[in-house]
Design a protein around this motif. Structure first.
Motif, mmCIF file in Angstrom:
data_model
loop_
_atom_site.group_PDB
_atom_site.id
_atom_site.type_symbol
_atom_site.label_atom_id
_atom_site.label_comp_id
_atom_site.label_asym_id
_atom_site.label_seq_id
_atom_site.Cartn_x
_atom_site.Cartn_y
_atom_site.Cartn_z
ATOM 1 N N ASN A 83 0.848 -1.195 0.000
ATOM 2 C CA ASN A 83 0.000 0.000 0.000
ATOM 3 C C ASN A 83 0.879 1.240 0.000
ATOM 4 O OD1 ASN A 83 0.872 0.448 2.639
ATOM 5 N ND2 ASN A 83 -1.122 0.056 3.593
ATOM 6 N N TYR A 89 0.383 -6.453 1.449
ATOM 7 C CA TYR A 89 -0.768 -7.349 1.470
ATOM 8 C C TYR A 89 -0.409 -8.603 0.667
ATOM 9 C CZ TYR A 89 -3.944 -3.685 3.243
ATOM 10 O OH TYR A 89 -4.585 -2.734 4.009
ATOM 11 N N TRP A 123 -5.600 4.203 -3.814
ATOM 12 C CA TRP A 123 -4.918 2.899 -3.788
ATOM 13 C C TRP A 123 -5.178 2.100 -2.511
ATOM 14 C CZ3 TRP A 123 -2.590 0.286 -7.597
ATOM 15 C CH2 TRP A 123 -1.793 -0.806 -7.260
ATOM 16 N N LEU A 127 -7.194 -1.435 -2.305
ATOM 17 C CA LEU A 127 -6.484 -2.645 -1.888
ATOM 18 C C LEU A 127 -7.168 -3.293 -0.684
ATOM 19 C CD1 LEU A 127 -4.088 -4.536 -2.203
ATOM 20 C CD2 LEU A 127 -2.697 -2.920 -0.892
ATOM 21 N N GLU A 128 -7.577 -2.492 0.261
ATOM 22 C CA GLU A 128 -8.249 -3.039 1.448
ATOM 23 C C GLU A 128 -9.599 -3.648 1.083
ATOM 24 O OE1 GLU A 128 -8.900 -4.274 5.230
ATOM 25 O OE2 GLU A 128 -7.033 -3.410 4.480
ATOM 26 N N PHE A 130 -10.573 -4.848 -1.772
ATOM 27 C CA PHE A 130 -10.370 -6.069 -2.543
ATOM 28 C C PHE A 130 -9.972 -7.226 -1.626
ATOM 29 C CE2 PHE A 130 -7.621 -8.968 -4.956
ATOM 30 C CZ PHE A 130 -8.438 -9.266 -6.043
ATOM 31 N N SER A 131 -9.179 -6.930 -0.627
ATOM 32 C CA SER A 131 -8.597 -7.973 0.219
ATOM 33 C C SER A 131 -9.593 -8.590 1.195
ATOM 34 C CB SER A 131 -7.404 -7.408 0.990
ATOM 35 O OG SER A 131 -6.412 -6.929 0.092
ATOM 36 N N TRP A 136 -10.697 -14.567 -0.799
ATOM 37 C CA TRP A 136 -9.390 -14.665 -0.154
ATOM 38 C C TRP A 136 -9.466 -15.218 1.257
ATOM 39 C CZ3 TRP A 136 -7.432 -14.582 -4.486
ATOM 40 C CH2 TRP A 136 -7.836 -13.680 -5.470
ATOM 41 N N TYR A 151 -4.076 -13.761 -6.216
ATOM 42 C CA TYR A 151 -4.525 -12.592 -5.452
ATOM 43 C C TYR A 151 -3.935 -11.302 -6.005
ATOM 44 C CZ TYR A 151 -4.205 -9.132 -1.711
ATOM 45 O OH TYR A 151 -4.233 -7.956 -0.997
ATOM 46 N N PHE A 155 -5.992 -8.305 -8.000
ATOM 47 C CA PHE A 155 -6.105 -6.899 -7.596
ATOM 48 C C PHE A 155 -5.687 -5.977 -8.728
ATOM 49 C CE2 PHE A 155 -4.036 -3.058 -5.923
ATOM 50 C CZ PHE A 155 -5.175 -2.422 -5.454
ATOM 51 N N SER A 158 -8.396 -5.772 -11.171
ATOM 52 C CA SER A 158 -9.550 -5.010 -10.683
ATOM 53 C C SER A 158 -9.316 -3.513 -10.861
ATOM 54 C CB SER A 158 -9.821 -5.337 -9.207
ATOM 55 O OG SER A 158 -8.844 -4.758 -8.348
ATOM 56 N N VAL A 159 -8.069 -3.081 -10.681
ATOM 57 C CA VAL A 159 -7.723 -1.673 -10.896
ATOM 58 C C VAL A 159 -7.802 -1.328 -12.378
ATOM 59 C CG1 VAL A 159 -5.870 0.036 -10.714
ATOM 60 C CG2 VAL A 159 -6.283 -1.546 -8.825
#
Length: 212
Positions: A83, A89, A123, A127-128, A130-131, A136, A151, A155, A158-159
């Motif tokens: 991050n 992550y 960002w 990221l959070e 998605f995680s 996951w 994973y 991500f 997805s961006v």
């Protein structure tokens, strides 16, 4: 030069690698002080970075040990996404980890350009979010089909989708961004190990190369 640095110089139609600049050429024993400019030692940049100082990056490290230590070129690798504060992550059989330590010798692929202002701001939230997805959870992990690379690439895609860009396959991302970096790393590891065992590592140049 920092301790452990790899130096490169050229003399006697050879590339000479060493830890400390020699006064004389190890191939011909002639003094290097009066040699051509190419004989001046130049530091070889290490291809590894401290992952926690690489914000918004795809990070790659050995699952155990380090590249310059135990890694044998065949051992498992582990990947993660950092991050904006360098927290990494990553996903394994225990689920999502948010590591503030442990990623000290990594191959780093930056994922955000400085002019991507909106993405820079979003960002961490992206990221959070998605995680925490159900994909996951620990029981979903599969060593071959649903792993840390799944994973990280998921991500990234997805961006890309949110930006209206085309997603990348694993082979596309690996070929374009990972393989060039791992090739550099492999060469550097070879140099490091040669110079751990010997004072010099000498690579002859092709015959058509002009002597310095």
């Amino acid at each position: 030069m920092a301790a452990g640095a790899v130096l490169r110089l050229r003399h006697c139609r050879a590339i000479i690698f060493c830890r400390r600049a020699p006064e004389r050429c190890p191939a011909c024993a002639r003094p290097l002080r009066a040699a051509a400019l190419n004989a001046a030692p130049v530091r070889v940049p290490a291809p590894f970075a401290r992952g926690h100082r690489q914000p918004r990056a795809f990070l790659l490290r050995p699952a155990r040990g380090s590249f310059l230590g135990e890694y044998d070129g065949r051992s498992d690798l582990h990947v993660g996404i950092s991050n904006s504060n360098g927290v990494v992550y990553n996903y394994d059989q225990e689920g999502i980890h948010r590591d503030a330590a442990g990623w000290d010798e990594c191959i780093s692929v930056p994922l955000v350009q400085p002019d991507m202002f909106a993405l820079l701001q979003q960002w961490d939230e992206l990221l959070e979010d998605f995680s925490v997805g159900e994909a996951w959870l620990p029981h979903r992990y599969d060593e071959h089909e649903h792993n840390c690379y799944t994973y990280a690439l998921g991500f990234i895609n997805s961006v890309l989708t949110a930006q209206g860009k085309q997603q990348m396959t694993k082979s596309e991302f690996t070929e374009k961004f990972v393989i060039p970096q791992t090739k550099r790393a492999s060469k550097y590891i070879t140099l490091h190990r040669e110079l751990t065992a010997n004072e010099f590592y000498i690579v002859p140049l092709p015959a058509q190369e002009e002597q310095c």
